[in-house]
Motif scaffolding. Structure first.
Motif, PDB file in Angstrom:
ATOM      1  N   TRP A  67     -32.526 -20.391  16.518  1.00 20.44           N
ATOM      2  CA  TRP A  67     -33.735 -20.194  15.726  1.00 20.44           C
ATOM      3  C   TRP A  67     -33.521 -19.075  14.709  1.00 20.44           C
ATOM      4  N   ALA A  68     -32.960 -17.945  15.173  1.00 19.76           N
ATOM      5  CA  ALA A  68     -32.751 -16.796  14.280  1.00 19.76           C
ATOM      6  C   ALA A  68     -31.759 -17.122  13.170  1.00 19.76           C
TER       7      ALA A  68
ATOM      8  N   PRO B 256     -42.178 -22.854  12.291  1.00 21.71           N
ATOM      9  CA  PRO B 256     -41.031 -22.050  12.727  1.00 21.71           C
ATOM     10  C   PRO B 256     -41.413 -20.708  13.362  1.00 21.71           C
ATOM     11  N   PRO B 257     -42.323 -19.917  12.760  1.00 20.22           N
ATOM     12  CA  PRO B 257     -42.700 -18.676  13.445  1.00 20.22           C
ATOM     13  C   PRO B 257     -43.353 -18.935  14.809  1.00 20.22           C
TER      14      PRO B 257
ATOM     15  N   GLU C 235     -39.493 -12.441  13.643  1.00 22.32           N
ATOM     16  CA  GLU C 235     -38.037 -12.477  13.514  1.00 22.32           C
ATOM     17  C   GLU C 235     -37.421 -11.172  14.012  1.00 22.32           C
TER      18      GLU C 235
ATOM     19  N   GLY D 149     -40.706 -19.535  17.316  1.00 22.47           N
ATOM     20  CA  GLY D 149     -40.081 -18.268  17.705  1.00 22.47           C
ATOM     21  C   GLY D 149     -40.907 -17.543  18.748  1.00 22.47           C
TER      22      GLY D 149
ATOM     23  N   PHE E 270     -33.656 -19.395  10.627  1.00 24.61           N
ATOM     24  CA  PHE E 270     -34.992 -18.957  10.202  1.00 24.61           C
ATOM     25  C   PHE E 270     -35.042 -18.643   8.707  1.00 24.61           C
ATOM     26  N   GLU E 271     -36.110 -19.124   8.053  1.00 27.14           N
ATOM     27  CA  GLU E 271     -36.378 -18.815   6.649  1.00 27.14           C
ATOM     28  C   GLU E 271     -37.823 -18.350   6.542  1.00 27.14           C
TER      29      GLU E 271
ATOM     30  N   ALA F 107     -44.247 -13.511  10.053  1.00 22.96           N
ATOM     31  CA  ALA F 107     -42.972 -14.128  10.424  1.00 22.96           C
ATOM     32  C   ALA F 107     -41.851 -13.095  10.483  1.00 22.96           C
TER      33      ALA F 107
END
Length: 141
Positions: free
Chosen positions: A107-108, A76-77, A127, A80, A111-112, A123
């Protein structure tokens, strides 16, 4: 037989099974598996053993190695960052940014933070940068 690309847990199970080592099987992590169907319990011993081996292999394959977990947490990061790069490239080329901004917004919203503290720190910075870019374009998440 040699099988490459399997996790340590799968190799442990296969090794214990190949040696019929009950002591080694006892040291494997305990896994809760659903009870075998009654048809499998009524199979001849050879087929029953094959079914048990398949269940053990499936369970061992389901265990996640630390490297696999790290790769999963990095995705995920990294996505991004990739979208931020696409936004930057679109801005330089003068291309429409709507699709990239839509993807960044999604994505935002989803996001976790990863569990790993070092990765979580990086990350958070990604973010923050994504949210700054979205704010620049009047997209608040």
């Amino acid at each position: 037989m040699r099988v490459d690309g399997v996790s340590l847990q799968v190799r442990m199970v296969l090794n214990a099974l190949s040696k019929a080592d009950t002591a080694a099987l006892a040291t494997l992590p305990k896994m809760t598996m659903p009870e075998a169907p009654k048809q499998a319990q009524q199979l001849p011993p050879t087929l029953q053993t094959a079914a048990n081996v398949n269940v053990l292999l499936a369970a061992a394959a389901a265990l996640e190695s630390p490297q696999d977990k790290r790769r999963r947490e990095v995705r995920p990061p990294a996505k991004g960052l990739e979208m931020l790069d696409r936004l930057h490239t679109a801005g330089i080329k003068g291309l429409p940014k709507k699709d990239v901004l839509d993807a960044l917004t999604q994505w935002a919203a989803a996001f976790e933070l990863p569990e790993d503290p070092q990765l979580a720190e990086i990350a958070r910075e990604i973010e923050l940068r994504v949210r700054v870019e979205l704010a620049k374009h009047d997209r608040i998440v």
